[in-house]
Design a protein around this motif. Sequence first.
Motif, PDB file in Angstrom:
ATOM      1  N   GLU A   1      38.778   7.828  12.509  1.00  0.00           N
ATOM      2  CA  GLU A   1      37.794   8.739  13.108  1.00  0.00           C
ATOM      3  C   GLU A   1      38.489  10.056  13.423  1.00  0.00           C
ATOM      4  N   PRO A   2      37.797  11.197  13.351  1.00  0.00           N
ATOM      5  CA  PRO A   2      36.344  11.336  13.157  1.00  0.00           C
ATOM      6  C   PRO A   2      35.942  11.628  11.712  1.00  0.00           C
ATOM      7  N   ILE A   3      36.797  11.330  10.732  1.00  0.00           N
ATOM      8  CA  ILE A   3      36.435  11.689   9.350  1.00  0.00           C
ATOM      9  C   ILE A   3      35.636  10.601   8.642  1.00  0.00           C
ATOM     10  N   VAL A   4      35.458   9.424   9.294  1.00  0.00           N
ATOM     11  CA  VAL A   4      34.680   8.348   8.674  1.00  0.00           C
ATOM     12  C   VAL A   4      33.591   7.842   9.611  1.00  0.00           C
ATOM     13  N   ASP A   5      32.543   7.313   9.024  1.00  0.00           N
ATOM     14  CA  ASP A   5      31.510   6.542   9.709  1.00  0.00           C
ATOM     15  C   ASP A   5      31.432   5.194   9.021  1.00  0.00           C
ATOM     16  N   PHE A   6      31.015   4.162   9.745  1.00  0.00           N
ATOM     17  CA  PHE A   6      30.854   2.869   9.090  1.00  0.00           C
ATOM     18  C   PHE A   6      29.616   2.151   9.600  1.00  0.00           C
ATOM     19  N   LYS A   7      29.153   1.208   8.805  1.00  0.00           N
ATOM     20  CA  LYS A   7      28.027   0.357   9.190  1.00  0.00           C
ATOM     21  C   LYS A   7      28.296  -1.054   8.686  1.00  0.00           C
ATOM     22  N   ILE A   8      27.912  -2.051   9.486  1.00  0.00           N
ATOM     23  CA  ILE A   8      28.119  -3.456   9.132  1.00  0.00           C
ATOM     24  C   ILE A   8      26.856  -4.020   8.486  1.00  0.00           C
ATOM     25  N   PHE A   9      27.051  -4.778   7.401  1.00  0.00           N
ATOM     26  CA  PHE A   9      25.951  -5.434   6.706  1.00  0.00           C
ATOM     27  C   PHE A   9      26.191  -6.940   6.707  1.00  0.00           C
ATOM     28  N   ASP A  10      25.243  -7.707   7.232  1.00  0.00           N
ATOM     29  CA  ASP A  10      25.352  -9.163   7.317  1.00  0.00           C
ATOM     30  C   ASP A  10      24.913  -9.759   5.982  1.00  0.00           C
ATOM     31  N   VAL A  11      25.887  -9.994   5.107  1.00  0.00           N
ATOM     32  CA  VAL A  11      25.580 -10.423   3.734  1.00  0.00           C
ATOM     33  C   VAL A  11      25.062 -11.855   3.703  1.00  0.00           C
ATOM     34  N   ARG A  12      25.788 -12.777   4.309  1.00  0.00           N
ATOM     35  CA  ARG A  12      25.439 -14.194   4.190  1.00  0.00           C
ATOM     36  C   ARG A  12      24.345 -14.620   5.167  1.00  0.00           C
ATOM     37  N   GLY A  13      24.317 -14.006   6.349  1.00  0.00           N
ATOM     38  CA  GLY A  13      23.320 -14.390   7.348  1.00  0.00           C
ATOM     39  C   GLY A  13      21.945 -13.805   7.085  1.00  0.00           C
ATOM     40  N   LYS A  14      21.909 -12.513   6.709  1.00  0.00           N
ATOM     41  CA  LYS A  14      20.627 -11.815   6.555  1.00  0.00           C
ATOM     42  C   LYS A  14      20.417 -11.242   5.159  1.00  0.00           C
ATOM     43  N   CYS A  15      21.343 -11.524   4.264  1.00  0.00           N
ATOM     44  CA  CYS A  15      21.267 -11.023   2.881  1.00  0.00           C
ATOM     45  C   CYS A  15      21.147  -9.498   2.864  1.00  0.00           C
ATOM     46  N   GLU A  16      21.910  -8.845   3.740  1.00  0.00           N
ATOM     47  CA  GLU A  16      21.920  -7.391   3.811  1.00  0.00           C
ATOM     48  C   GLU A  16      22.984  -6.823   2.887  1.00  0.00           C
ATOM     49  N   LEU A  17      22.619  -5.815   2.100  1.00  0.00           N
ATOM     50  CA  LEU A  17      23.571  -5.119   1.241  1.00  0.00           C
ATOM     51  C   LEU A  17      23.246  -3.626   1.275  1.00  0.00           C
ATOM     52  N   PRO A  18      24.261  -2.774   1.232  1.00  0.00           N
ATOM     53  CA  PRO A  18      24.026  -1.341   1.365  1.00  0.00           C
ATOM     54  C   PRO A  18      23.488  -0.691   0.098  1.00  0.00           C
ATOM     55  N   ASP A  19      22.902   0.479   0.290  1.00  0.00           N
ATOM     56  CA  ASP A  19      22.511   1.344  -0.816  1.00  0.00           C
ATOM     57  C   ASP A  19      23.774   2.040  -1.307  1.00  0.00           C
ATOM     58  N   ILE A  20      24.175   1.772  -2.545  1.00  0.00           N
ATOM     59  CA  ILE A  20      25.470   2.292  -3.004  1.00  0.00           C
ATOM     60  C   ILE A  20      25.509   3.815  -3.086  1.00  0.00           C
ATOM     61  N   LYS A  21      24.363   4.445  -3.097  1.00  0.00           N
ATOM     62  CA  LYS A  21      24.341   5.908  -3.121  1.00  0.00           C
ATOM     63  C   LYS A  21      24.764   6.498  -1.775  1.00  0.00           C
ATOM     64  N   LYS A  22      24.696   5.692  -0.713  1.00  0.00           N
ATOM     65  CA  LYS A  22      24.935   6.201   0.638  1.00  0.00           C
ATOM     66  C   LYS A  22      26.339   5.926   1.163  1.00  0.00           C
ATOM     67  N   TYR A  23      27.124   5.093   0.457  1.00  0.00           N
ATOM     68  CA  TYR A  23      28.433   4.703   0.978  1.00  0.00           C
ATOM     69  C   TYR A  23      29.531   4.940  -0.063  1.00  0.00           C
ATOM     70  N   ASP A  24      30.693   5.345   0.436  1.00  0.00           N
ATOM     71  CA  ASP A  24      31.819   5.691  -0.436  1.00  0.00           C
ATOM     72  C   ASP A  24      32.814   4.547  -0.598  1.00  0.00           C
ATOM     73  N   ILE A  25      33.067   3.819   0.506  1.00  0.00           N
ATOM     74  CA  ILE A  25      34.120   2.804   0.559  1.00  0.00           C
ATOM     75  C   ILE A  25      33.507   1.505   1.064  1.00  0.00           C
ATOM     76  N   TYR A  26      33.996   0.374   0.513  1.00  0.00           N
ATOM     77  CA  TYR A  26      33.460  -0.929   0.885  1.00  0.00           C
ATOM     78  C   TYR A  26      34.609  -1.882   1.238  1.00  0.00           C
ATOM     79  N   ILE A  27      34.468  -2.569   2.365  1.00  0.00           N
ATOM     80  CA  ILE A  27      35.405  -3.638   2.730  1.00  0.00           C
ATOM     81  C   ILE A  27      34.592  -4.907   2.879  1.00  0.00           C
TER      82      ILE A  27
END
Length: 276
Positions: A33-59
């Motif tokens: 910080e402050p050069i990054v923002d992040f958001k958590i996606f619950d893949v297995r619990g809620k089947c949440e996945l990000p819009d790839i156009k909106k995110y640069d890096i994935y962990i």
Amino acid sequence: MNTKKITIALLDMYDGVPNQGMRCIIDIISRFEPIVDFKIFDVRGKCELPDIKKYDIYISTGGPGNPLEGDGTWDVNYYAFIDSLTKWNTENEVKKHVLFICHSFQMACKHFGLAEITKRNDTSFGVMTMHKTKDGMNDPLFQELADPFYAIDSRDYQVVQPNLNVFKKKGATIISLEKIRDHVQYERAIMAVRFTDYFVGTQFHPEADPISFIAHLRNKEAKDKIRAMKGKRKFRNMLEELLDDDKIYKTNETLIPNFLRTAINDLIKTKKTMSN
């Protein structure tokens, strides 16, 4: 979300299980910080996945269970998501960077057809030595880490029997192997793979810090299980290794930060070049 910042999508694969690993990853991301923002996606619990156009890096995190099994929904969507990131990188100048950890690493190796995923004869858990391969010696992920280096290992499954023809075809390389065990006949498991210039993964937990591990040991059942698994002497040695600045601390402070710095620098450089 501030679109001027580098955006990170944190793919939660813990399946609703409270885990110190997530705290550790967030702690590492917060160092940027402050050069990054992040958001958590619950893949297995809620089947949440990000819009790839909106995110640069994935962990993509570790998680419990069999990496060969899913519910037919989240796992299918997750693999399709990985394919969409791969496709993006072949078609776009600004690349998406991905780090796969433990459970996610096993799933990625399976999905790309690089190796076999098998159940271990027994659980691997604790502070372990990680050995760089020849390719790993120069990989930016391991820069400033010794050979061998140390990390927390926690797995019932393993990545073995690499298909070297597939590795060559895809341009992937093995960059780390588990320790040599002369007293047993088992094949050395693969501990890290460079899938592409932009995708990399580790079987071990580079995010782990001594605080998270000690917090785990506060659970008497967990402590008794580890002590029974390792024996009292090895258990005591493991606790001493946790406090060694050149072991778990070093990996925590180095590996994921290396991944993030490499990704951030590449994104800034590429976007600057495109704007000129």
